[in-house]
Every structure is written in structure tokens, then in C-alpha cells.
Design a protein around this motif. Structure first.
Motif, PDB file in Angstrom:
ATOM      1  N   VAL A 155       0.862  -1.186   0.000  1.00 39.02           N
ATOM      2  CA  VAL A 155       0.000   0.000   0.000  1.00 39.02           C
ATOM      3  C   VAL A 155       0.894   1.230   0.000  1.00 39.02           C
ATOM      4  O   VAL A 155       1.750   1.387   0.884  1.00 39.02           O
ATOM      5  CB  VAL A 155      -0.941   0.014   1.212  1.00 39.02           C
ATOM      6  N   VAL A 156       0.700   2.108  -0.984  1.00 37.27           N
ATOM      7  CA  VAL A 156       1.484   3.342  -1.094  1.00 37.27           C
ATOM      8  C   VAL A 156       0.566   4.509  -0.761  1.00 37.27           C
ATOM      9  O   VAL A 156      -0.395   4.787  -1.488  1.00 37.27           O
ATOM     10  CB  VAL A 156       2.077   3.514  -2.501  1.00 37.27           C
ATOM     11  N   THR A 157       0.833   5.188   0.335  1.00 35.95           N
ATOM     12  CA  THR A 157       0.078   6.381   0.710  1.00 35.95           C
ATOM     13  C   THR A 157       0.611   7.569  -0.072  1.00 35.95           C
ATOM     14  O   THR A 157       1.816   7.846  -0.054  1.00 35.95           O
ATOM     15  CB  THR A 157       0.201   6.646   2.223  1.00 35.95           C
ATOM     16  N   VAL A 158      -0.276   8.281  -0.788  1.00 36.19           N
ATOM     17  CA  VAL A 158       0.132   9.393  -1.650  1.00 36.19           C
ATOM     18  C   VAL A 158      -0.602  10.655  -1.224  1.00 36.19           C
ATOM     19  O   VAL A 158      -1.646  10.587  -0.548  1.00 36.19           O
ATOM     20  CB  VAL A 158      -0.152   9.071  -3.135  1.00 36.19           C
ATOM     21  N   PRO A 159      -0.109  11.840  -1.618  1.00 35.12           N
ATOM     22  CA  PRO A 159      -0.750  13.100  -1.212  1.00 35.12           C
ATOM     23  C   PRO A 159      -2.166  13.237  -1.764  1.00 35.12           C
ATOM     24  O   PRO A 159      -2.548  12.578  -2.734  1.00 35.12           O
ATOM     25  CB  PRO A 159       0.180  14.167  -1.785  1.00 35.12           C
ATOM     26  N   TYR A 160      -2.921  14.118  -1.138  1.00 30.93           N
ATOM     27  CA  TYR A 160      -4.288  14.416  -1.575  1.00 30.93           C
ATOM     28  C   TYR A 160      -4.271  14.938  -3.010  1.00 30.93           C
ATOM     29  O   TYR A 160      -3.399  15.698  -3.405  1.00 30.93           O
ATOM     30  CB  TYR A 160      -4.910  15.458  -0.644  1.00 30.93           C
ATOM     31  N   ASP A 161      -5.262  14.522  -3.797  1.00 34.25           N
ATOM     32  CA  ASP A 161      -5.400  14.943  -5.193  1.00 34.25           C
ATOM     33  C   ASP A 161      -4.196  14.530  -6.034  1.00 34.25           C
ATOM     34  O   ASP A 161      -3.807  15.223  -6.980  1.00 34.25           O
ATOM     35  CB  ASP A 161      -5.598  16.467  -5.270  1.00 34.25           C
ATOM     36  N   PHE A 162      -3.622  13.392  -5.707  1.00 37.05           N
ATOM     37  CA  PHE A 162      -2.465  12.869  -6.442  1.00 37.05           C
ATOM     38  C   PHE A 162      -2.825  12.571  -7.883  1.00 37.05           C
ATOM     39  O   PHE A 162      -2.026  12.769  -8.795  1.00 37.05           O
ATOM     40  CB  PHE A 162      -1.947  11.612  -5.744  1.00 37.05           C
ATOM     41  N   GLY A 163      -4.039  12.075  -8.100  1.00 34.70           N
ATOM     42  CA  GLY A 163      -4.522  11.843  -9.458  1.00 34.70           C
ATOM     43  C   GLY A 163      -4.305  10.423  -9.947  1.00 34.70           C
ATOM     44  O   GLY A 163      -3.336   9.759  -9.553  1.00 34.70           O
ATOM     45  N   LEU A 164      -5.226   9.992 -10.798  1.00 37.95           N
ATOM     46  CA  LEU A 164      -5.174   8.632 -11.318  1.00 37.95           C
ATOM     47  C   LEU A 164      -3.952   8.409 -12.204  1.00 37.95           C
ATOM     48  O   LEU A 164      -3.309   7.360 -12.161  1.00 37.95           O
ATOM     49  CB  LEU A 164      -6.457   8.335 -12.094  1.00 37.95           C
ATOM     50  N   SER A 165      -3.608   9.401 -13.009  1.00 42.09           N
ATOM     51  CA  SER A 165      -2.475   9.246 -13.921  1.00 42.09           C
ATOM     52  C   SER A 165      -1.175   9.054 -13.157  1.00 42.09           C
ATOM     53  O   SER A 165      -0.402   8.121 -13.430  1.00 42.09           O
ATOM     54  CB  SER A 165      -2.360  10.476 -14.832  1.00 42.09           C
ATOM     55  N   ARG A 166      -0.917   9.915 -12.207  1.00 40.23           N
ATOM     56  CA  ARG A 166       0.317   9.793 -11.432  1.00 40.23           C
ATOM     57  C   ARG A 166       0.322   8.525 -10.589  1.00 40.23           C
ATOM     58  O   ARG A 166       1.365   7.896 -10.385  1.00 40.23           O
ATOM     59  CB  ARG A 166       0.504  11.020 -10.551  1.00 40.23           C
ATOM     60  N   GLY A 167      -0.869   8.141 -10.082  1.00 44.57           N
ATOM     61  CA  GLY A 167      -0.953   6.929  -9.280  1.00 44.57           C
ATOM     62  C   GLY A 167      -0.585   5.690 -10.072  1.00 44.57           C
ATOM     63  O   GLY A 167       0.203   4.854  -9.615  1.00 44.57           O
TER      64      GLY A 167
END
Length: 421
Positions: A155-167
Motif C-alpha cells: 500500500v502506497v500512501t500518496v498526497p491528496y489529489d495525487f490523481g489517477l495518472s500519477r498513481g
């Protein structure tokens, strides 16, 4: 009835007796008995500047074994000669060749359901997911951790509004298998799902030696029942983007090559990494991905022998509702940044001979010749833009008005009066 399985390094013999259904089940079990050690590291391709990753005949042969089947009319001895059949079986172990990735925002509890559904069928299949922090949390950088209860899940926790593309770009860089299964957070594995079938399509000799699939989609049955098929052809006309359903021109194995499919698919990892996402897009990245990467020769297909259920969840949290409310504005901005003033998603084929379809397109201010025809294929646009106009000429009821009308009607001897025709 007799079944014989032949692998490159060994020959195994199986004797089976039963009804045809029981024999088919035995063949299915034998055909999907995998062989370890055939996986290829996608990083081995990354150093190669050439994007041609096709396997040679010898490399492709390593992934298949031979099934020789001898079927007799009955279990008892008989004078009738048995029927001998020879088939090729895929030897790849799915868990060595495929990883699963998914991006999630504001409903990360769904990722547990996704992971558990795959773990029921595959004990060591690698799963990697991203989970966006809430707007109030402080998450400046992505942080990876192992899942507390589901083995082989990251599980990778990413910043808010990271976006589907970057994810998805981030997750693809983490993958160490030759293929990656890209899903949304509300998909699961079920008895309709056949990763073995999808991997077999990726290795199929119908395609692998010439134009191998880079992306292999599947029918999302729940969405098709509600909306229609979201797969087919991308057409751009007059700065308008049309996504048209298309199921014609199937390949010999029943698959269909398309321009676009739902953003859930099995992808070839090395090629998928080379394709470009516009990571600044928060929405509209689906259409951008398929439209722009056609420049890099992306090969997309859909096959119908596997599907993953789309269990939609009615998430009504305050943060999620806030995301959905701003979606239309973000979509308009995203399409304009791609150069499109309008986008239309057509969930059926339109027939120019059907006046209801014809009038529906006119009501939407869409020239019918912009849309593909179900009977004749794509129609060319007219040589010049065509429009119908109504011109009203007002004149007075006096003598001067009568003279003007005579001139317009050509009754005054004026040559070439335009209204005469």
C-alpha cells in the motif's frame, strides 16, 4: 478415454474414464498446470531503445507445452480406433508473470476487498495499490508499506489529489513482472475472472509474432448493462472527440482490436511504462492516454473470455461528494487542454437509415456524417461544410417595393438575378 500431457522436460501420462464433461474438466486442470522459471523481468526491456518487444519463434515455444489426447468411444476395450488430438498448452504461472495495481481516493477501505478477492485464488500474486490521503492530512511524499493482513500486498500512501495518472505511473514503476493488471478500487476477482486466459491471449501466436497486444481489455458486464459498451473507435472531427462502440472485425481467436477500452486491462509492463500519461490531469486522463499513445503504436484489444466484476459503491462521504461535484468543470478544462471543444461518448451504433437516430444526432447539434454508420462503416465528411439557411426578403407595398420585387424575380430584364433560380 486417455489423456497424455507432454512438457519440454518430461512426459506425463494420465488415464481418465468418464463422461465428456468430466474429461473436459480434467483437460482444463492439465492445461493450466504452470511451469516456474519462465518469467521475464520487464527491466530487461527498459535498456533497449527499440520498442519492438516481440518474441521470436524459439522464445515463444518456451511458454507452451504439447498436449496429446487419445479419446476412445468407451471405457471398455473396443475394436474402434481412438481419436488422437494434439494441442498446445500455456505453461506460464500467472503469479510469476502478472502483478495487480489499483489507485484509490477517499475510499481506501475498498482496497482490502480487492486484495482478499485475489488472495482467495492466488496465494502469492503481487498486489500494489495507492491510497490518497484526505484533504486535511499532511502527506507530502508517497510512502510505501506492506499491508497488515494481506500478504504480498503493498500500500502506497500518496498526497491528496495525487490523481489517477500519477498513481498508475507510480505503481507501474514498482512492478517487477512482465505484465500488469490495472484495475479500479471497486473491482474484484470472481469466478468470471480468468487471468490464465488473458495471459494466453498475450502469448497467442495469432498476434505475438506480428502485432502483439500491448493492452488487453475485457467486458465490464455491470457497466454494459447500465450504459452500453465503452470500447471501440476514437474519431476526431472539427475539434470534437467521438468515442464510438465497435465490435466488428474480430480476430481468428474471437478478440477485437479497438482504439480504446475501459481503464481496466492487462498491459505489457515494458510497453506500458513507455506510454505517456499527462500526470497533471486529474480527470480526462483515460481519453488522453489512448488518443495520444496511438502515436507510439499502442496495440489495444478486447477479449470476451474473462471479466472482473465492477461492484459500484455508493460513497457519500463529504470529501468524496466534493470531488464528484467539481468533476464536470475539471472534465471541460481537461478536454480543452487536449485541444477538444467537445467530447461525446456514444454507447450504441447509429444507423443513418433510422430516422430516430438521425433526428437524435441533429437534436444534439451533431452532423450525422460525423458519426460512424453501422452498415457502411465510417463515412467521409462532405467536401465542404453544408448547412441549410432560410432567407426572408422584406419589401414595401408601394410602387418602389414592387419594382424591387420585379428585379429580384428577374422580370425587369436584369440578367443573373440570384432569386430567379
Amino acid at each position: 478415454q486417455e489423456v497424455v500431457r507432454s512438457a519440454p522436460a518430461e512426459v506425463l501420462r494420465f488415464d481418465a474414464c468418464g463422461v465428456p464433461g468430466e474429461l473436459n474438466a480434467a483437460l482444463t486442470l492439465l492445461a493450466y498446470s504452470p511451469t516456474a522459471g519462465l518469467a521475464k523481468d520487464p527491466n530487461a526491456w527498459s535498456a533497449v531503445a527499440d520498442l519492438d518487444h516481440r518474441l521470436s519463434d524459439d522464445e515463444l515455444d518456451e511458454h507452451f507445452g504439447e498436449l496429446r489426447i487419445s479419446a476412445s468411444p468407451s471405457c471398455a476395450a473396443t475394436e474402434l480406433a481412438p481419436l488422437n488430438v494434439q494441442m498446445s498448452a500455456l505453461l506460464d504461472d500467472v503469479e510469476d508473470h502478472v502483478s495487480v495495481v489499483a489507485h484509490c481516493a477517499e475510499r481506501c477501505h475498498l482496497l482490502d476487498r480487492l486484495g482478499i478477492s485475489f488472495r482467495e485464488a492466488y496465494s502469492r500474486l503481487q498486489i500494489a495499490v495507492t491510497c490518497e490521503c484526505s484533504e486535511t492530512d499532511h502527506c507530502p511524499e508517497p510512502v510505501a508499506r506492506a499491508h497488515e493482513t494481506i500478504p504480498h500486498m503493498t500500500v502506497v500512501t500518496v498526497p491528496y489529489d495525487f490523481g489517477l495518472s500519477r498513481g498508475k505511473s507510480l505503481l507501474t514503476r514498482l512492478v517487477q513482472t512482465e505484465f500488469v493488471l490495472v484495475l479500479d478500487d471497486d473491482f474484484t476477482h470472481s469466478f468470471h475472472s480468468c487471468l490464465e486466459c488473458m495471459l494466453w491471449r498475450m502469448r497467442s501466436r495469432h498476434h505475438s509474432l506480428w502485432k502483439p497486444f500491448d493492452i488487453l481489455g475485457f467486458p465490464v458486464l455491470e457497466d454494459e448493462r447500465l450504459f452500453g459498451a465503452f470500447r471501440g473507435k476514437i474519431r476526431v472531427t472539427k475539434q470534437q472527440l467521438f468515442l464510438e462502440p465497435m465490435v466488428e472485425q474480430s480476430t481468428p481467436d474471437g478478440c477485437a482490436r479497438v482504439d480504446i477500452c475501459p481503464m481496466v486491462f492487462l498491459a505489457r509492463t515494458s510497453r506500458f511504462r513507455a506510454f505517456k500519461f499527462q500526470e497533471n490531469l486529474r480527470v480526462g486522463e483515460h481519453e488522453q492516454f489512448f488518443y495520444s499513445n496511438a502515436y507510439l503504436g499502442m496495440q489495444v484489444a478486447v477479449c470476451w473470455d474473462s471479466s472482473f466484476p465492477h461492484f459500484r459503491v455508493n460513497t457519500m462521504s463529504e470529501a468524496y461528494v466534493k470531488r464528484r461535484e467539481r468533476m464536470p468543470v475539471l472534465m471541460q478544462s481537461a478536454f480543452r487542454s487536449l485541444g477538444f471543444e467537445r467530447a461525446m461518448f456514444l454507447f450504441k451504433k447509429y444507423d443513418h437509415g433510422n430516422m430516430e437516430d438521425y433526428e437524435e444526432l441533429l437534436e444534439k447539434s451533431v452532423p450525422p456524417w460525423y458519426i460512424s454508420d453501422d452498415t457502411c462503416g465510417p463515412r467521409p465528411a462532405p467536401p465542404v461544410p453544408f448547412s441549410q439557411i432560410l432567407i426572408l426578403v422584406h419589401s414595401t407595398a408601394d410602387t418602389q417595393g414592387a419594382l424591387y420585387r420585379q428585379v429580384l424575380r428577374g422580370n425587369s430584364g436584369a440578367a443573373g438575378a440570384w432569386l430567379k433560380r
